[in-house]
Design an enzyme around this catalytic site. Sequence first.
Site, PDB file in Angstrom:
ATOM      1  N   GLU A  37       0.829  -1.212   0.000  1.00  0.00           N
ATOM      2  CA  GLU A  37       0.000   0.000   0.000  1.00  0.00           C
ATOM      3  C   GLU A  37       0.861   1.259   0.000  1.00  0.00           C
ATOM      4  O   GLU A  37       0.542   2.227  -0.675  1.00  0.00           O
ATOM      5  CB  GLU A  37      -0.956   0.008   1.198  1.00  0.00           C
ATOM      6  CG  GLU A  37      -2.096  -0.987   1.064  1.00  0.00           C
ATOM      7  CD  GLU A  37      -3.019  -0.696  -0.119  1.00  0.00           C
ATOM      8  OE1 GLU A  37      -3.010   0.440  -0.635  1.00  0.00           O
ATOM      9  OE2 GLU A  37      -3.732  -1.609  -0.563  1.00  0.00           O
ATOM     10  N   TYR A 118      -6.539   6.276   4.621  1.00  0.00           N
ATOM     11  CA  TYR A 118      -6.720   5.250   3.580  1.00  0.00           C
ATOM     12  C   TYR A 118      -5.889   3.996   3.898  1.00  0.00           C
ATOM     13  O   TYR A 118      -6.407   2.873   3.902  1.00  0.00           O
ATOM     14  CB  TYR A 118      -6.341   5.797   2.189  1.00  0.00           C
ATOM     15  CG  TYR A 118      -6.117   4.657   1.241  1.00  0.00           C
ATOM     16  CD1 TYR A 118      -7.209   3.955   0.726  1.00  0.00           C
ATOM     17  CD2 TYR A 118      -4.830   4.189   0.962  1.00  0.00           C
ATOM     18  CE1 TYR A 118      -7.022   2.840  -0.067  1.00  0.00           C
ATOM     19  CE2 TYR A 118      -4.641   3.077   0.170  1.00  0.00           C
ATOM     20  CZ  TYR A 118      -5.736   2.403  -0.337  1.00  0.00           C
ATOM     21  OH  TYR A 118      -5.546   1.285  -1.098  1.00  0.00           O
ATOM     22  N   ASP A 136      -9.548   4.657  -2.041  1.00  0.00           N
ATOM     23  CA  ASP A 136      -8.478   5.197  -2.890  1.00  0.00           C
ATOM     24  C   ASP A 136      -9.118   5.796  -4.144  1.00  0.00           C
ATOM     25  O   ASP A 136     -10.345   5.916  -4.220  1.00  0.00           O
ATOM     26  CB  ASP A 136      -7.463   4.089  -3.238  1.00  0.00           C
ATOM     27  CG  ASP A 136      -8.039   3.038  -4.168  1.00  0.00           C
ATOM     28  OD1 ASP A 136      -9.283   3.018  -4.383  1.00  0.00           O
ATOM     29  OD2 ASP A 136      -7.271   2.226  -4.701  1.00  0.00           O
TER      30      ASP A 136
END
Length: 344
Positions: A37, A118, A136
């Site tokens: 990520e 996020y 996202d």
Amino acid sequence: MFPASALLSWYDRHRRKLPWRAEPGGIADPYRVWLSEIMLQQTTVTAVIPYYENFVSRFPTVEALAAADLNDVLSQWAGLGYYARARNLHACAKAVAAMGGFPGTVEGLRSLPGIGPYTAAAVAAIGFGVPAVPVDGNVERVTSRLFAILDVLPGARKAIGAAASLLGEDPDARARPSDFAQALFDLGASVCSSGQPACGVCPWMEPCLGRRAGIAAELPRKAAKKARPLRHGVSFWVTDGAGNVLLRRRPASGLLGGMVELPGTPWRDAEWAFEEAAEFAPVAANWRPMGQVRHGFTHFELTIELFAAEVAEIGGEGFSHAVSGLGDLALPSVMRKCVAVAGG
Ligand code: SF4
């Protein structure tokens, strides 16, 4: 309204196989989820995969990453851009190792360096099975189209986030939070892509309000982008007869913090006259122009005029390094471009 079961069965058939993912129904390793990520912020999946694979073979656990030297981490990261991510990654690994592992909640994850809302939701959902919906760019697009949200980004984020949370409240989504989050990513990356979405093969085609209204391709609405300002710099390529070049390390904080660069001027709005730039040259020499490099940063465009000279022995502030070994150094992309122009 948007049945999670339809999306999940689409995902079971069409999911992307990515090196950090678990099999459907499984829970991935939080370290790998977190690493992927962070790498995927501002960077495409295709660009990330080789970096990710090198990284996990070099640092297979969060403890191994925590114990690594920051310069090694930066070297592995070189070329991925947005280097504050690599510094935060290292700081975060140290914090996690000290805690004995990643916290398994959104709040706990958010307290770690470099982890925003996020990433916290993504790691919690995918690495721990917490029912959270990470939003996202892909999920923003899918959600704004499903609910026909007309507000303009970035102001629309609140409404989009609330709508995405609604999607996650479906009991089928709550039963498979890891797969549900990744299914949303995949739908946005393939079927509901930017530009014209492929609604004909979408598991939510029927209820999608954006498609029904014929406005899906226009969503999400975005504020017009401002043109990025252009900045200018001059860099110096100083070599000796033995195949070495003079380099220096940037200060630890700020843009490209801790990365290696060629010596040169600061970057500024006005162009540099050579006589003015020469005051920043590391040695007095007979400089010859090598060409120009252009590079885009998030908030500005940069042009660097490159000058080269050969000296008998490399001196000046910084350190010398073999030109043939520059690939092993933490050189940011803009400096790699300079090296390519200089013929290194
Ligand atoms: Fe996107 Fe079309 Fe599916 Fe709506 S129906 S979510 S616009 S692909």
